[in-house]
Scaffold this motif. Structure first.
Motif, PDB file in Angstrom:
ATOM      1  N   UNK A   1       0.816  -1.222   0.000  1.00  0.00           N
ATOM      2  CA  UNK A   1       0.000   0.000   0.000  1.00  0.00           C
ATOM      3  C   UNK A   1       0.849   1.271   0.000  1.00  0.00           C
ATOM      4  N   UNK A   2       1.754   1.358  -0.971  1.00  0.00           N
ATOM      5  CA  UNK A   2       2.584   2.558  -1.082  1.00  0.00           C
ATOM      6  C   UNK A   2       1.703   3.753  -1.440  1.00  0.00           C
ATOM      7  N   UNK A   3       1.850   4.868  -0.765  1.00  0.00           N
ATOM      8  CA  UNK A   3       0.965   6.021  -1.009  1.00  0.00           C
ATOM      9  C   UNK A   3       1.216   6.653  -2.369  1.00  0.00           C
ATOM     10  N   UNK A   4       0.185   7.282  -2.902  1.00  0.00           N
ATOM     11  CA  UNK A   4       0.295   7.995  -4.169  1.00  0.00           C
ATOM     12  C   UNK A   4       0.816   9.408  -3.941  1.00  0.00           C
ATOM     13  N   UNK A   5       1.332  10.013  -5.005  1.00  0.00           N
ATOM     14  CA  UNK A   5       1.893  11.359  -4.904  1.00  0.00           C
ATOM     15  C   UNK A   5       0.843  12.375  -4.489  1.00  0.00           C
ATOM     16  N   UNK A   6      -0.398  12.155  -4.895  1.00  0.00           N
ATOM     17  CA  UNK A   6      -1.465  13.098  -4.563  1.00  0.00           C
ATOM     18  C   UNK A   6      -1.696  13.205  -3.063  1.00  0.00           C
ATOM     19  N   UNK A   7      -1.343  12.151  -2.328  1.00  0.00           N
ATOM     20  CA  UNK A   7      -1.532  12.208  -0.877  1.00  0.00           C
ATOM     21  C   UNK A   7      -0.542  13.151  -0.210  1.00  0.00           C
ATOM     22  N   UNK A   8       0.443  13.622  -0.963  1.00  0.00           N
ATOM     23  CA  UNK A   8       1.402  14.608  -0.461  1.00  0.00           C
ATOM     24  C   UNK A   8       1.161  15.991  -1.071  1.00  0.00           C
ATOM     25  N   UNK A   9      -0.020  16.150  -1.680  1.00  0.00           N
ATOM     26  CA  UNK A   9      -0.406  17.462  -2.174  1.00  0.00           C
ATOM     27  C   UNK A   9      -0.089  17.729  -3.630  1.00  0.00           C
ATOM     28  N   UNK A  10       0.540  16.773  -4.321  1.00  0.00           N
ATOM     29  CA  UNK A  10       0.848  17.006  -5.729  1.00  0.00           C
ATOM     30  C   UNK A  10      -0.420  16.921  -6.571  1.00  0.00           C
ATOM     31  N   UNK A  11      -0.511  17.825  -7.550  1.00  0.00           N
ATOM     32  CA  UNK A  11      -1.649  17.876  -8.453  1.00  0.00           C
ATOM     33  C   UNK A  11      -1.159  17.754  -9.901  1.00  0.00           C
ATOM     34  N   UNK A  12      -2.080  17.489 -10.790  1.00  0.00           N
ATOM     35  CA  UNK A  12      -1.728  17.387 -12.207  1.00  0.00           C
ATOM     36  C   UNK A  12      -1.041  18.649 -12.692  1.00  0.00           C
ATOM     37  N   UNK A  13      -1.486  19.786 -12.185  1.00  0.00           N
ATOM     38  CA  UNK A  13      -0.931  21.064 -12.625  1.00  0.00           C
ATOM     39  C   UNK A  13       0.519  21.257 -12.186  1.00  0.00           C
ATOM     40  N   UNK A  14       0.989  20.438 -11.243  1.00  0.00           N
ATOM     41  CA  UNK A  14       2.374  20.544 -10.767  1.00  0.00           C
ATOM     42  C   UNK A  14       3.352  19.753 -11.634  1.00  0.00           C
ATOM     43  N   UNK A  15       2.849  18.810 -12.402  1.00  0.00           N
ATOM     44  CA  UNK A  15       3.731  17.844 -13.056  1.00  0.00           C
ATOM     45  C   UNK A  15       4.631  18.472 -14.109  1.00  0.00           C
ATOM     46  N   UNK A  16       4.109  19.457 -14.824  1.00  0.00           N
ATOM     47  CA  UNK A  16       4.907  20.108 -15.862  1.00  0.00           C
ATOM     48  C   UNK A  16       6.149  20.747 -15.260  1.00  0.00           C
ATOM     49  N   UNK A  17       5.959  21.462 -14.157  1.00  0.00           N
ATOM     50  CA  UNK A  17       7.088  22.120 -13.494  1.00  0.00           C
ATOM     51  C   UNK A  17       8.087  21.101 -12.980  1.00  0.00           C
ATOM     52  N   UNK A  18       7.577  20.019 -12.398  1.00  0.00           N
ATOM     53  CA  UNK A  18       8.467  18.981 -11.868  1.00  0.00           C
ATOM     54  C   UNK A  18       9.248  18.320 -13.006  1.00  0.00           C
ATOM     55  N   UNK A  19       8.558  18.004 -14.107  1.00  0.00           N
ATOM     56  CA  UNK A  19       9.224  17.351 -15.237  1.00  0.00           C
ATOM     57  C   UNK A  19      10.324  18.235 -15.808  1.00  0.00           C
ATOM     58  N   UNK A  20      10.112  19.542 -15.805  1.00  0.00           N
ATOM     59  CA  UNK A  20      11.115  20.449 -16.369  1.00  0.00           C
ATOM     60  C   UNK A  20      12.381  20.488 -15.539  1.00  0.00           C
ATOM     61  N   UNK A  21      12.298  20.092 -14.254  1.00  0.00           N
ATOM     62  CA  UNK A  21      13.464  20.111 -13.369  1.00  0.00           C
ATOM     63  C   UNK A  21      14.129  18.747 -13.235  1.00  0.00           C
ATOM     64  N   UNK A  22      13.562  17.744 -13.832  1.00  0.00           N
ATOM     65  CA  UNK A  22      14.027  16.372 -13.607  1.00  0.00           C
ATOM     66  C   UNK A  22      15.174  16.028 -14.549  1.00  0.00           C
ATOM     67  N   UNK A  23      16.228  15.471 -13.982  1.00  0.00           N
ATOM     68  CA  UNK A  23      17.389  15.044 -14.749  1.00  0.00           C
ATOM     69  C   UNK A  23      17.884  13.714 -14.173  1.00  0.00           C
TER      70      UNK A  23
END
Length: 393
Positions: free
Chosen positions: A350-372
């Protein structure tokens, strides 16, 4: 890929085995009379381990300070600790705890001989400079089977927020002088912590094994860790939590993961550890646990489509056969079995989902742009990053 040539970081003096914590007072005394002990907030104190250690230090006329760490280390915590103890003549820093505690102790040991803030030396920050490696000697005692920080040359520092980060203070000299790994210290770890930290170790072993930076040495180390992880992870999270042999196997797997990652590098899950981990307050092990299956699935898909790095598919298949217990699977079948196994652990534990830590769909673009991730098994881009994240939102 030719992995016949390689270089290795130095490794700590490893002391491994149940009951080895009894050696700690003498090891401390070998460095001097003044020690800074870094721990978590309460677990060691409640178990009696910390009180016994302080009694032993007192009986040897050793002076000690005590720093507690309640979360992943941030720059202010390190700077405050260094300011408090810089003039105390600390001869050795000892960290007893999970990865956050060890990273905090490693950072303090690295900064006690400096007069400026740790942020000046954190890689990737604007204006950062390379640390010269001078430090106070450091001893690491892990109480969880996770980060392998007892064998690595970096300490992860976090600042959480929209402009936050999770990056490393790094130098070859930051490898601890001694890694004292006593599985008895891990017997009391709760199931949730055991699962999250264990998945961190498992992620590191897999990512180091399939890394383009791997070599013969890291392959052997990572595979040995994977074998121990495979036979002990689920049991450590369930009916084997109190079994010292199970805890020993997980402690060994975590140690091997630290040695492997320090020399081979890590993949996309740890790339997200920086971008997602700087964006929201999610424990590193939990992030690994929730993203490993979707990241592995995406990596295998891209490897199949591009034809790049065929050795990585061969290695994923080997892990799939190991984890599934089915040695006769084809390469495709074994890769699929690996993903299925990881997904089953995700559901079972039962690993928690990212949304349970407040992440939303609208956040993903910003996160993806910083990921390396320079050591991922295959080159990924924005669309693949978004796919991995969406699968666990």
């Amino acid at each position: 890929m030719d992995n016949s040539a390689f270089t290795l970081l130095r490794q700590p003096n490893v002391i491994f085995g149940p009951g080895k914590v009894r050696l700690l007072p003498d090891l401390i005394a070998g460095y001097g009379r003044n020690v800074l002990v870094v721990t978590g907030v309460s677990t060691l104190e409640q178990s009696g381990v910390l009180g016994k250690l302080f009694e032993q230090l007192h009986s040897r006329s050793l002076q000690y300070g005590h720093l507690t760490v309640s979360r992943e280390p941030h720059p202010e915590l390190v700077d405050r600790a260094v300011s408090r103890y810089r003039e105390s003549g600390i001869d050795v820093v000892v960290a007893i705890g999970g990865g956050s505690v060890i990273d905090a102790g490693k950072s303090v040991s690295a900064m006690l001989l400096k007069s400026d803030s740790i942020e000046r030396y954190i890689e990737g920050l604007d204006g950062c400079i390379q640390h010269d490696g001078r430090k106070v000697p450091f001893i690491a005692l892990p109480t969880t089977s996770g980060t392998g920080s007892e064998a690595t040359n970096n300490a992860v520092i976090s600042k959480v927020g929209v402009d936050g980060y999770k990056r490393s203070l790094r130098h070859p000299e930051f490898v601890p002088e001694i890694a004292l790994v006593d599985p008895e210290l891990m017997l009391g770890a709760p199931a949730g912590l055991t699962a999250a930290s264990g998945m961190d170790a498992g992620t590191q072993l897999i990512e180091a094994f399939v890394s383009p930076g791997s070599c013969r040495f890291t392959d052997v180390v990572a595979w040995s860790g994977l074998e121990h992880f495979n036979r002990s992870f689920l049991r450590a999270c369930t009916d084997g939590a109190g079994d010292i042999e199970v805890r020993s196997a997980m402690a060994y797997a975590a140690l091997m993961s630290g040695i492997a990652l320090a020399n081979a590098g890590l993949g996309i899950v740890h790339g997200f550890a920086s971008s997602v981990g700087g964006y929201c307050d999610i424990a590193h092990g939990v992030l690994c646990a929730t993203l490993l299956a979707s990241a592995t699935k995406e990596n295998i898909l891209q490897l199949r489509q591009t034809g790049d790095n065929p050795e990585a598919l061969t290695k994923y298949a080997a892990i799939g056969r190991l984890f599934s217990g089915c040695e006769n699977l084809s390469q495709d079948g074994a890769c699929d079995a690996l993903v299925d196994t990881l997904l089953s652990w995700q559901e079972q534990l039962d690993f928690p989902r990212l949304s349970s830590y407040g992440l939303r769909s609208s956040d993903l673009e910003s996160i993806a742009s910083r990921t390396r991730s320079k050591n991922n098994a295959v080159e990924l881009h924005r669309d693949q990053y978004m796919s991995i994240l969406r699968a666990r939102l």
